[in-house]
Motif scaffolding. Structure first.
Motif, PDB file in Angstrom:
ATOM      1  N   SER A  51       4.544  -3.775   5.449  1.00  9.71           N
ATOM      2  CA  SER A  51       4.654  -3.812   3.988  1.00  9.71           C
ATOM      3  C   SER A  51       3.365  -3.341   3.316  1.00  9.71           C
ATOM      4  N   THR A  52       3.524  -2.730   2.147  1.00  4.67           N
ATOM      5  CA  THR A  52       2.368  -2.245   1.384  1.00  4.67           C
ATOM      6  C   THR A  52       1.539  -3.412   0.868  1.00  4.67           C
ATOM      7  N   GLU A  53       0.259  -3.424   1.239  1.00  2.95           N
ATOM      8  CA  GLU A  53      -0.638  -4.510   0.805  1.00  2.95           C
ATOM      9  C   GLU A  53      -1.124  -4.263  -0.630  1.00  2.95           C
ATOM     10  N   PRO A  54      -1.623  -5.295  -1.301  1.00  2.00           N
ATOM     11  CA  PRO A  54      -2.236  -5.076  -2.613  1.00  2.00           C
ATOM     12  C   PRO A  54      -3.429  -4.125  -2.472  1.00  2.00           C
ATOM     13  N   THR A  55      -3.772  -3.442  -3.564  1.00  2.00           N
ATOM     14  CA  THR A  55      -4.909  -2.504  -3.493  1.00  2.00           C
ATOM     15  C   THR A  55      -6.181  -3.267  -3.125  1.00  2.00           C
ATOM     16  N   PHE A  56      -7.095  -2.578  -2.470  1.00  2.00           N
ATOM     17  CA  PHE A  56      -8.323  -3.203  -1.975  1.00  2.00           C
ATOM     18  C   PHE A  56      -9.484  -2.332  -2.423  1.00  2.00           C
ATOM     19  N   SER A  63      -1.538   1.261   2.280  1.00  2.00           N
ATOM     20  CA  SER A  63      -2.522   0.183   2.482  1.00  2.00           C
ATOM     21  C   SER A  63      -3.860   0.749   2.961  1.00  2.00           C
ATOM     22  N   LEU A  64      -4.898  -0.079   2.903  1.00  2.00           N
ATOM     23  CA  LEU A  64      -6.268   0.385   3.214  1.00  2.00           C
ATOM     24  C   LEU A  64      -6.371   0.934   4.642  1.00  2.00           C
ATOM     25  N   GLY A  65      -5.813   0.213   5.608  1.00  2.00           N
ATOM     26  CA  GLY A  65      -5.783   0.699   6.995  1.00  2.00           C
ATOM     27  C   GLY A  65      -7.141   1.116   7.515  1.00  2.00           C
ATOM     28  N   GLU A  66      -7.162   2.311   8.088  1.00  2.00           N
ATOM     29  CA  GLU A  66      -8.367   2.825   8.749  1.00  2.00           C
ATOM     30  C   GLU A  66      -9.170   3.733   7.838  1.00  2.00           C
ATOM     31  N   SER A  67      -8.844   3.748   6.518  1.00  2.00           N
ATOM     32  CA  SER A  67      -9.490   4.724   5.635  1.00  2.00           C
ATOM     33  C   SER A  67     -10.975   4.480   5.362  1.00  2.00           C
ATOM     34  N   PRO A  68     -11.510   3.233   5.419  1.00  2.00           N
ATOM     35  CA  PRO A  68     -12.949   3.078   5.159  1.00  2.00           C
ATOM     36  C   PRO A  68     -13.788   3.874   6.163  1.00  2.00           C
ATOM     37  N   LEU A  99      -3.646 -11.985   7.562  1.00  2.00           N
ATOM     38  CA  LEU A  99      -4.943 -12.062   6.868  1.00  2.00           C
ATOM     39  C   LEU A  99      -5.051 -10.955   5.820  1.00  2.00           C
ATOM     40  N   GLY A 100      -5.382 -11.328   4.616  1.00  2.00           N
ATOM     41  CA  GLY A 100      -5.669 -10.350   3.557  1.00  2.00           C
ATOM     42  C   GLY A 100      -4.463  -9.588   3.022  1.00  2.00           C
ATOM     43  N   VAL A 101      -3.220 -10.079   3.276  1.00  2.00           N
ATOM     44  CA  VAL A 101      -2.061  -9.293   2.823  1.00  2.00           C
ATOM     45  C   VAL A 101      -1.541  -9.721   1.455  1.00  2.00           C
ATOM     46  N   GLY A 102      -2.076 -10.801   0.901  1.00  2.00           N
ATOM     47  CA  GLY A 102      -1.618 -11.255  -0.421  1.00  2.00           C
ATOM     48  C   GLY A 102      -0.404 -12.165  -0.318  1.00  2.00           C
ATOM     49  N   ASN A 103      -0.071 -12.768  -1.453  1.00  2.00           N
ATOM     50  CA  ASN A 103       0.958 -13.823  -1.469  1.00  2.00           C
ATOM     51  C   ASN A 103       2.366 -13.322  -1.166  1.00  2.00           C
ATOM     52  N   THR A 104       2.725 -12.177  -1.706  1.00  2.00           N
ATOM     53  CA  THR A 104       4.116 -11.716  -1.558  1.00  2.00           C
ATOM     54  C   THR A 104       4.453 -11.431  -0.110  1.00  2.00           C
ATOM     55  N   ILE A 105       3.543 -10.767   0.614  1.00  2.00           N
ATOM     56  CA  ILE A 105       3.822 -10.474   2.035  1.00  2.00           C
ATOM     57  C   ILE A 105       3.737 -11.762   2.852  1.00  2.00           C
ATOM     58  N   THR A 106       2.750 -12.603   2.549  1.00  2.00           N
ATOM     59  CA  THR A 106       2.620 -13.866   3.291  1.00  2.00           C
ATOM     60  C   THR A 106       3.910 -14.683   3.196  1.00  2.00           C
ATOM     61  N   ASP A 116       6.007  -6.814  -6.709  1.00  2.00           N
ATOM     62  CA  ASP A 116       4.771  -7.521  -7.087  1.00  2.00           C
ATOM     63  C   ASP A 116       3.776  -6.487  -7.627  1.00  2.00           C
ATOM     64  N   PRO A 117       3.341  -6.639  -8.889  1.00  2.00           N
ATOM     65  CA  PRO A 117       2.469  -5.619  -9.486  1.00  2.00           C
ATOM     66  C   PRO A 117       1.228  -5.307  -8.645  1.00  2.00           C
ATOM     67  N   ALA A 118       0.698  -6.306  -7.922  1.00  2.00           N
ATOM     68  CA  ALA A 118      -0.507  -6.067  -7.114  1.00  2.00           C
ATOM     69  C   ALA A 118      -0.202  -5.088  -5.984  1.00  2.00           C
ATOM     70  N   ASN A 119       0.989  -5.209  -5.375  1.00  2.00           N
ATOM     71  CA  ASN A 119       1.370  -4.303  -4.282  1.00  2.00           C
ATOM     72  C   ASN A 119       1.824  -2.951  -4.838  1.00  2.00           C
ATOM     73  N   LYS A 120       2.492  -3.015  -6.001  1.00  2.00           N
ATOM     74  CA  LYS A 120       3.029  -1.781  -6.595  1.00  2.00           C
ATOM     75  C   LYS A 120       1.909  -0.800  -6.967  1.00  2.00           C
ATOM     76  N   ARG A 121       0.764  -1.335  -7.389  1.00  2.00           N
ATOM     77  CA  ARG A 121      -0.332  -0.467  -7.838  1.00  2.00           C
ATOM     78  C   ARG A 121      -0.705   0.584  -6.788  1.00  2.00           C
ATOM     79  N   ALA A 122      -0.770   0.152  -5.507  1.00  2.00           N
ATOM     80  CA  ALA A 122      -1.172   1.077  -4.437  1.00  2.00           C
ATOM     81  C   ALA A 122      -0.151   2.204  -4.313  1.00  2.00           C
ATOM     82  N   LYS A 123       1.142   1.884  -4.419  1.00  2.00           N
ATOM     83  CA  LYS A 123       2.199   2.889  -4.260  1.00  2.00           C
ATOM     84  C   LYS A 123       2.220   3.845  -5.451  1.00  2.00           C
TER      85      LYS A 123
END
Ligand code: NAD
Length: 414
Positions: free
Chosen positions: A173-178, A222-227, A108-115, A287-294
């Motif tokens: 895997s690193t998720e897209p930025t959220f 990834s976003l994880g527990e940071s909120p 859930l919520g991991v984006g196309n590349t990880i899915t 994937d640029p969406a995942n790369k942005r977070a890194k």
């Protein structure tokens, strides 16, 4: 009295970092390897009452069906170290035993590349459309249902293995930025939204862990527990947590070298870092969406340490033939006395998973110890392990490490 048993629950349990950490743990238990690369084995931490390697029992979540032992062997071969494949052979039965404890995770919520990596789904889930159409996550669960299932998996592990505590480590895997800015700040406001919230998997795993009072380490950007609502849940349930994004290679070098420029009053004009590597993490980060977070996680340090923002550029390129070997070339252009420009260049060549795996084991040991001592919430004394440590402005590696030493001194046996 029998020694207590501690659970290590890996999210992304068959990935490069996870399978290398598991292999390392088994090799340590069998006395096949030494302590090089392990911070928790340093003399400065020797008087902490850390759990012994043989107290840890491993399990986790994964989205790929591949056998863990095959992944461990692949990593051993990619390390190009002649001895490691033999170590995998000697740990074969333990790897198979751990594999049997790994459960299907959530996409859930991991984006196309990880899915698109996923070929393993929870039993009974209606995932046909997910398997035929890789752009969709397994559709049959709401976030609340996924959390309940993940929680059941972790709780059953603790029950069956008679564990005193479980530390959950996110090495998936690193998720897209959220964009977390619209999330409610309080747990009491986020909890009612769990039927429909668009939270990524890394956060769902964290909520599952915290609801059980288990601690969570986010080794990824990834976003994880940071909120803050999820951080509040951790504190309410007495769980520890920290992140994010393990500091293992090029960024570790930045956090050591940038303070030198600052302390010698050398003006950094630009700092460019090109990273090339070929493992599965590299494929996802392509994937640029995942790369942005890194990139964001690797780029902020220089300005934070110097107190001004020179031109910086971070590039990450995927070259499959390099496998787990990462090369970083950094070009630092700086001005010396009388404004004369000079250059420092360095090339870092590291085996990515072998740099990360010992830190995962250190973090688990230190977190278990802190939790056993009654600590809850963030653990800023672990800042030196991370590229983007939560709530810590200090990015200088040396000063971060001094904080770890001071914490260790305060909690050491006499
Ligand atoms: N030196 C390092 O290797 C290093 C340093 C810092 C951070 N990290 C981060 O650690 C993470 C792992 O790195 P890696 O090299 O092992 O990557 P990897 O691609 O080899 O492994 C990731 C694993 O996670 C699994 N996975 C993906 N999404 C999942 C989900 N939702 N639930 C369960 N499993 C899932 C994948 O199937 C894969 O087995 C990455 O996010 C990476 O950026 C690695």
């Amino acid at each position: 009295m029998a020694k207590s048993r501690v659970g290590l629950w890996l999210i992304g349990a068959k990935g490069g970092v996870a399978s290398t950490a598991v292999l390392g743990l088994l090799a340590l238990k069998k006395g096949l390897v030494g302590s090089a690369g392990l911070v928790s084995e340093l003399p400065q931490l020797a008087r902490l009452d850390l759990a012994a390697w043989d107290q840890f029992v491993v399990a986790g979540h994964e989205i790929r069906r591949v056998p863990l032992a095959d992944e461990a062997m692949r990593m051993a071969r990619e390390s190009r170290h002649p001895v490691l494949p033999g170590v995998v052979d000697q740990c074969q039965s333990e790897l198979e035993e751990i594999d049997r404890r790994i459960r299907p995770g959530t996409t859930l919520g991991v984006g196309n590349t990880i899915t698109a990596l996923a070929d393993w789904f929870p039993r009974g889930a209606d995932c046909q459309s997910a398997q035929s159409n890789k752009s969709k996550a397994c559709p049959s669960e709401t976030p609340r249902q996924a959390i309940a299932r993940l929680k059941d998996d972790m709780a059953e592990f603790a029950r069956r293995e008679n564990l005193t505590d479980v530390i959950v480590v996110n090495v998936s895997s690193t998720e897209p930025t959220f964009d977390a800015s619209k999330l409610p700040l309080a747990w009491a406001d986020l909890e009612p939204q769990l039927d429909t919230a668009s939270l990524p998997a890394s956060s769902l795993y964290a909520i599952a862990a915290f609801e059980l009072g288990y601690s969570y380490i986010n080794f990824t950007p990834s976003l994880g527990e940071s909120p803050s609502a999820i951080d509040e849940l951790a504190r309410l349930r007495g769980a520890c947590h920290y992140g994010c994004d393990g500091k293992t290679g090029e960024t570790l070098m930045k956090s050591v070298l940038a303070p030198m420029f600052a302390r010698r009053n050398l003006e950094v004009l630009s700092w460019v870092g090109h990273n090339i590597f070929g493992n599965m993490d590299g494929r996802v980060l392509d994937d640029p969406a995942n790369k942005r977070a890194k990139v964001a996680s690797k780029d902020h340090l220089i300005g934070d340490i110097l107190g001004y923002r020179p031109n910086t550029l971070v590039s990450i390129e995927y070259l499959p033939d390099l496998g787990d070997w990462k090369t970083a070339w950094d070009h630092i252009h700086f001005a010396g006395f009388l404004g004369v420009p000079m250059t420092l260049q360095f090339i870092w060549q590291g085996c990515d998973s072998l740099l990360a795996a010992p830190l995962v084991l250190d973090l688990v040991r230190l977190t278990e110890f802190a939790h056993r001592g009654g600590h809850a919430g963030q653990m800023p004394f672990l800042a030196s392990f991370f590229k983007s440590p939560y709530g810590v402005a200090e990015q200088c590696f040396d000063r971060q490490f001094t904080t770890l030493e001071a914490w260790a001194n305060a909690h050491s046996r006499p």
